[in-house]
Design an enzyme around this catalytic site. Structure first.
Site, PDB file in Angstrom:
ATOM      1  N   CYS A   1       0.860  -1.195   0.000  1.00 36.03           N
ATOM      2  CA  CYS A   1       0.000   0.000   0.000  1.00 36.03           C
ATOM      3  C   CYS A   1       0.891   1.238   0.000  1.00 36.03           C
ATOM      4  O   CYS A   1       1.576   1.520   0.978  1.00 36.03           O
ATOM      5  CB  CYS A   1      -0.895  -0.074   1.233  1.00 36.03           C
ATOM      6  SG  CYS A   1      -1.602   1.477   1.736  1.00 36.03           S
TER       7      CYS A   1
ATOM      8  N   CYS B   1       0.442   3.804   2.708  1.00 37.16           N
ATOM      9  CA  CYS B   1       0.920   3.279   4.006  1.00 37.16           C
ATOM     10  C   CYS B   1       2.430   3.477   4.123  1.00 37.16           C
ATOM     11  O   CYS B   1       2.943   3.874   5.174  1.00 37.16           O
ATOM     12  CB  CYS B   1       0.633   1.781   4.139  1.00 37.16           C
ATOM     13  SG  CYS B   1      -1.095   1.354   4.043  1.00 37.16           S
TER      14      CYS B   1
END
Lengths: 116, 140
Positions: B63, B66
């Site tokens: 991600c 993230c």
């Protein structure tokens, strides 16, 4: 399907829809790898930036291209994970202001039918 | 030594052991300084036994937003050492914990105080909003 085949698939999809694949190849590689791994695990290409809940109906919305991406690209210039962008000049690696986060949440709520 | 003192000693010892174990990062993953790696077997104990607020970063390896927040968490862990604990939980490997808190998208940050979830921050929002949320609980 391997990473390159998947890239080609999403590239063609984006062109058809009038946007593009993120020009940052490294980021796209990472996202594609994540999707391929998730496909191996769950048999579906879930978005790497969403949680697989185990609820079939909820999870269907996060199979890439997800239920949110069209409105996200239209309103934010990109999809949440950064696979698709509206144009080459959209900055993907950026943090969001609280106002921008509110807008993201609004988009998700709209698609989820929580607001009109 | 009273019974309460004994219990407190045992609790602290357990927490120290838990923290030590969790700092042993799996091979191949970048080590985040001051940030503990949680999983479904240690999550509840860690949250319950902490005497200071805990900021948990729910993330996944693939991600991009993230990964952008990783350095922010490390920065906060350094600046608030002793005042709060910082941890990460991989939602791909521990999806049941993410489901428990109804987390749909990542990155997602949750602050726990006194063993319960007290506040959450969603998205790649940078340091400001995370720090503002945390400061409500660290007694500054």
């Amino acid at each position: 399907m391997n990473r390159e085949q998947l890239r080609e698939l999403y590239k063609r999809y984006a062109e058809r829809k009038g946007f593009i694949l993120n020009p940052d190849k490294k980021t796209v590689d990472m996202l594609l790898d994540g999707m391929l791994l998730r496909e191996k695990k769950y048999r579906r290409r879930y978005c790497p930036c969403r949680v697989v809940s185990g609820n079939r109906e909820t999870d269907r919305k996060v199979i890439c291209p997800c239920a949110y991406h069209l409105l996200e690209i239209e309103e934010m210039g990109r999809c949440w994970c950064g696979l698709f962008v509206k144009s080459i000049d959209v900055m993907v690696k950026k943090v969001f202001t609280p106002e921008e986060m509110e807008k993201w949440e609004e988009i998700w709520a709209k698609i989820d039918g929580k607001i009109k | 030594m009273t019974r309460d003192e004994k219990l407190e000693r045992i609790r602290l010892k357990k927490l120290r052991e838990l923290k030590k174990r969790m700092h042993e990062e799996p091979k191949g993953r970048p080590k985040a300084r001051g940030v503990v790696t949680l999983n479904s077997s240690n999550f509840d104990d860690f949250i319950k036994n902490s005497t200071v607020p805990v900021l948990v970063d729910f993330w996944a390896e693939w991600c991009m937003p993230c990964l952008m927040m990783g350095p922010v968490l490390e920065e906060l862990a350094r600046d608030y050492a002793g005042k709060a604990l910082f941890a990460r939980l991989n939602v791909d490997e521990n999806s049941e914990i993410a489901r428990r808190y109804n987390i749909m998208s990542i990155p997602f940050f949750m602050i726990f105080d006194g063993g319960r979830s007290v506040e959450s921050v969603r998205g790649a929002v940078g340091r400001g909003p995370l720090e503002r949320a945390l400061r409500k609980y660290v007694g500054i």
